[in-house]
Write an enzyme that holds these catalytic residues in place. Structure first.
Site, PDB file in Angstrom:
ATOM      1  N   SER A 139      14.136  -2.882  -1.305  1.00 19.14           N
ATOM      2  CA  SER A 139      15.226  -2.972  -0.320  1.00 19.14           C
ATOM      3  C   SER A 139      16.352  -3.860  -0.827  1.00 19.14           C
ATOM      4  O   SER A 139      17.529  -3.549  -0.647  1.00 19.14           O
ATOM      5  CB  SER A 139      14.706  -3.506   1.019  1.00 19.14           C
ATOM      6  OG  SER A 139      13.886  -2.537   1.622  1.00 19.14           O
ATOM      7  N   TYR A 235       8.774   6.725   7.131  1.00 17.21           N
ATOM      8  CA  TYR A 235       9.476   7.312   5.982  1.00 17.21           C
ATOM      9  C   TYR A 235       9.859   8.757   6.284  1.00 17.21           C
ATOM     10  O   TYR A 235       9.239   9.397   7.134  1.00 17.21           O
ATOM     11  CB  TYR A 235       8.574   7.315   4.743  1.00 17.21           C
ATOM     12  CG  TYR A 235       8.479   5.975   4.062  1.00 17.21           C
ATOM     13  CD1 TYR A 235       9.505   5.535   3.227  1.00 17.21           C
ATOM     14  CD2 TYR A 235       7.371   5.161   4.243  1.00 17.21           C
ATOM     15  CE1 TYR A 235       9.419   4.307   2.592  1.00 17.21           C
ATOM     16  CE2 TYR A 235       7.280   3.930   3.616  1.00 17.21           C
ATOM     17  CZ  TYR A 235       8.308   3.512   2.794  1.00 17.21           C
ATOM     18  OH  TYR A 235       8.223   2.293   2.170  1.00 17.21           O
TER      19      TYR A 235
HETATM   20  P1  NAD Z   1      15.256   4.705   1.645  1.00 15.52           P
HETATM   21  O1  NAD Z   1      13.928   5.375   1.567  1.00 15.52           O
HETATM   22  O2  NAD Z   1      15.395   3.448   2.421  1.00 15.52           O
HETATM   23  O3  NAD Z   1      16.354   5.730   2.204  1.00 15.52           O
HETATM   24  C1  NAD Z   1      16.409   7.055   1.823  1.00 15.52           C
HETATM   25  C2  NAD Z   1      16.900   7.827   3.027  1.00 15.52           C
HETATM   26  O4  NAD Z   1      17.049   9.204   2.677  1.00 15.52           O
HETATM   27  C3  NAD Z   1      15.919   7.777   4.209  1.00 15.52           C
HETATM   28  O5  NAD Z   1      16.553   7.183   5.331  1.00 15.52           O
HETATM   29  C4  NAD Z   1      15.593   9.237   4.451  1.00 15.52           C
HETATM   30  O6  NAD Z   1      15.389   9.553   5.822  1.00 15.52           O
HETATM   31  C5  NAD Z   1      16.821   9.924   3.865  1.00 15.52           C
HETATM   32  N1  NAD Z   1      16.630  11.340   3.606  1.00 15.52           N
HETATM   33  C6  NAD Z   1      15.514  11.999   3.224  1.00 15.52           C
HETATM   34  N2  NAD Z   1      15.758  13.316   3.153  1.00 15.52           N
HETATM   35  C7  NAD Z   1      17.046  13.497   3.501  1.00 15.52           C
HETATM   36  C8  NAD Z   1      17.877  14.631   3.651  1.00 15.52           C
HETATM   37  N3  NAD Z   1      17.428  15.867   3.442  1.00 15.52           N
HETATM   38  N4  NAD Z   1      19.161  14.446   4.027  1.00 15.52           N
HETATM   39  C9  NAD Z   1      19.654  13.213   4.269  1.00 15.52           C
HETATM   40  N5  NAD Z   1      18.911  12.089   4.153  1.00 15.52           N
HETATM   41  C10 NAD Z   1      17.614  12.242   3.791  1.00 15.52           C
HETATM   42  O7  NAD Z   1      15.739   4.507   0.156  1.00 15.52           O
HETATM   43  P2  NAD Z   1      16.772   3.428  -0.396  1.00 15.52           P
HETATM   44  O8  NAD Z   1      15.990   2.219  -0.780  1.00 15.52           O
HETATM   45  O9  NAD Z   1      17.922   3.323   0.512  1.00 15.52           O
HETATM   46  O10 NAD Z   1      17.218   4.143  -1.746  1.00 15.52           O
HETATM   47  C11 NAD Z   1      18.023   5.328  -1.673  1.00 15.52           C
HETATM   48  C12 NAD Z   1      18.182   5.950  -3.065  1.00 15.52           C
HETATM   49  O11 NAD Z   1      18.901   5.054  -3.898  1.00 15.52           O
HETATM   50  C13 NAD Z   1      16.849   6.216  -3.781  1.00 15.52           C
HETATM   51  O12 NAD Z   1      16.921   7.436  -4.475  1.00 15.52           O
HETATM   52  C14 NAD Z   1      16.736   5.051  -4.738  1.00 15.52           C
HETATM   53  O13 NAD Z   1      15.933   5.324  -5.847  1.00 15.52           O
HETATM   54  C15 NAD Z   1      18.176   4.898  -5.117  1.00 15.52           C
HETATM   55  N6  NAD Z   1      18.547   3.622  -5.708  1.00 15.52           N
HETATM   56  C16 NAD Z   1      19.374   3.725  -6.772  1.00 15.52           C
HETATM   57  C17 NAD Z   1      19.791   2.588  -7.428  1.00 15.52           C
HETATM   58  C18 NAD Z   1      20.723   2.743  -8.588  1.00 15.52           C
HETATM   59  O14 NAD Z   1      21.102   1.741  -9.183  1.00 15.52           O
HETATM   60  N7  NAD Z   1      21.119   3.954  -8.928  1.00 15.52           N
HETATM   61  C19 NAD Z   1      19.354   1.328  -6.999  1.00 15.52           C
HETATM   62  C20 NAD Z   1      18.513   1.246  -5.876  1.00 15.52           C
HETATM   63  C21 NAD Z   1      18.128   2.420  -5.216  1.00 15.52           C
END
Ligand code: NAD
Length: 382
Positions: A139, A235
């Site tokens: 998070s 989730y």
């Molecule tokens: P999270 O699990 O808290 O949030 C993901 C959200 O996506 C959830 O709320 C879920 O309900 C939603 N979701 C699922 N299916 C969906 C759909 N069809 N349409 C719309 N929303 C949908 O995850 P997070 O911790 O907020 O991370 C989000 C993304 O960011 C992940 O892929 C994570 O790996 C990525 N991330 C990337 C970096 C980076 O530097 N690139 C860093 C941290 C996290």
């Protein structure tokens, strides 16, 4: 216990697992902290700052691993192309590793840990429960990524975000769409709102509508097939093809007027759902920017390539990777706090004994004395 903090070797990594302000508390509990020389430099912490906090500086990674009982890292143990050694091979038999593991990409590290009878606590498996919030590094890093995604979009866009009424006329605010409103998405909404954009957002989990609106964004209402979209733990569940098709149609209707789209949709442990197809990108206005935070899980946009910027039909699609490393000071500060809280929970003073009856200890432990005890990881490796 002797706690070792190696310098991270992943390309482009600037974070460090422990920053100097966390050291005094560990020393007060009777631990010793060994830090590889230069480990904190990328995040703004010189060796002298660690020494002043009471740590010992070790000039060589191999020596550090040999002397430590427990290693705290950010990235999973990996092969070091400079020394031609795998970090997991440096771990002393029977010691403990605490850090991210990303077992899907690091099966070799897991196998080596098994052979060396290591006990491994993986930060991404810390249960997302209230009691463990202060240890939740996923998070923390997602918060930073959500913020930075908006900053990158603002930098790329040839428009400004806020509404301006000037003597040279009015400038309308940028239209921003955020897809997926978990930790990263909510922070992206908050950041885009602070910059003055008009923000819309969508997430299939019903509880999220209120959170989106409380940040001042509009929730995008969609006509989607009735589906059980949430696990008991809160989730998102993997959606059906029909659900995703209907969602794509609803998103597609909005894309032509969007300046920025930030995608963050993920289903834990699965490939990220495709929410934006190539055909949908073609409908967007030239100059629009898509920042895909799910790039490392395959991407939410069909055109996304991890760690690359793709130009298509005048639209820029950026598959961002490891954004926390671009904000190394605060990312390290947050990570440090999370890993120290986990460590103090695992090795509770004054006994410092692991209690596997505890939900957090058991949930975060992937390998215990060389045995894989996490089913997800077991399935991946065996
Ligand atoms: P999270 O699990 O808290 O949030 C993901 C959200 O996506 C959830 O709320 C879920 O309900 C939603 N979701 C699922 N299916 C969906 C759909 N069809 N349409 C719309 N929303 C949908 O995850 P997070 O911790 O907020 O991370 C989000 C993304 O960011 C992940 O892929 C994570 O790996 C990525 N991330 C990337 C970096 C980076 O530097 N690139 C860093 C941290 C996290």
């Amino acid at each position: 216990m002797k706690i070792g903090i190696p310098k991270e070797i992943r390309a482009g990594e600037t974070r460090v697992a422990l920053i100097p302000p966390m050291i005094a508390g560990l020393i007060r509990d009777g631990h010793e902290v060994l830090v590889e020389s230069g480990a904190g430099v990328g995040a703004g912490f010189a060796d002298t700052a660690y020494q002043d906090a009471g740590a010992s500086i070790i000039d060589d990674a191999a020596k550090l691993y040999t002397n430590a009982d427990l290693i705290m890292k950010v990235n999973a143990p990996t092969f070091n192309p400079t020394t031609k050694k795998h970090e997991a091979d440096l771990l002393k038999n029977g010691t403990t590793y605490v850090g991210f593991l990303m077992p899907q990409e690091n099966k070799d590290a897991v196998e080596k840990m098994v052979r060396k009878k290591i006990t491994c606590f993986a930060m991404e498996f810390v249960p997302r429960i209230t009691r463990a919030q202060s240890m939740d590094a996923l998070s923390s890093m997602a918060t930073i990524a959500g913020y930075k995604a908006v900053i990158i979009a603002a930098e790329k866009l040839s428009k400004i975000f806020p509404l301006l009424m000037t003597a040279a006329g009015s400038i309308t605010p940028a239209n921003v769409l955020i897809l997926g409103a978990g930790v990263a998405g909510l922070q992206a909404i908050a950041t885009a709102k602070r910059l003055g954009a008009k923000v819309e957002a969508f997430d299939p989990r019903p509880a999220v509508k209120e959170q989106i609106e409380s940040l001042g964004a509009s929730f995008v209402e969609m006509q989607l097939p009735e589906e059980d979209v949430e696990t008991a733990g809160g989730y998102a569940k993997q959606q059906s093809d029909a659900f995703l098709k209907a969602e794509q149609d609803a998103i597609g209707k909005r894309l032509p007027r969007m300046d920025v789209v930030i995608t963050t949709a993920q289903i834990f442990g699965k490939r990220a759902p495709i929410l934006i197809t190539r055909a949908m990108v073609e409908q967007m206005q030239p100059g629009a920017v898509i920042i895909d935070l799910a790039a490392e899980q395959g991407g939410n946009c069909e055109l996304t390539a991890a760690n690359e910027q793709v130009e298509a039909h005048g639209v820029t699609v950026i598959g961002v990777v490891n954004l926390p490393a671009s904000v190394a000071y605060h990312a390290s500060q947050m990570y440090s706090k999370n890993i120290t809280n986990l460590f103090k929970h695992l090795y509770l003073a004054p006994e410092f004994i692991l209690n596997f009856e505890d939900e957090i200890t058991n949930g975060a432990c992937v390998v215990r004395d060389g045995a894989i005890i996490n089913d997800v990881v077991k399935n991946l490796v065996q």
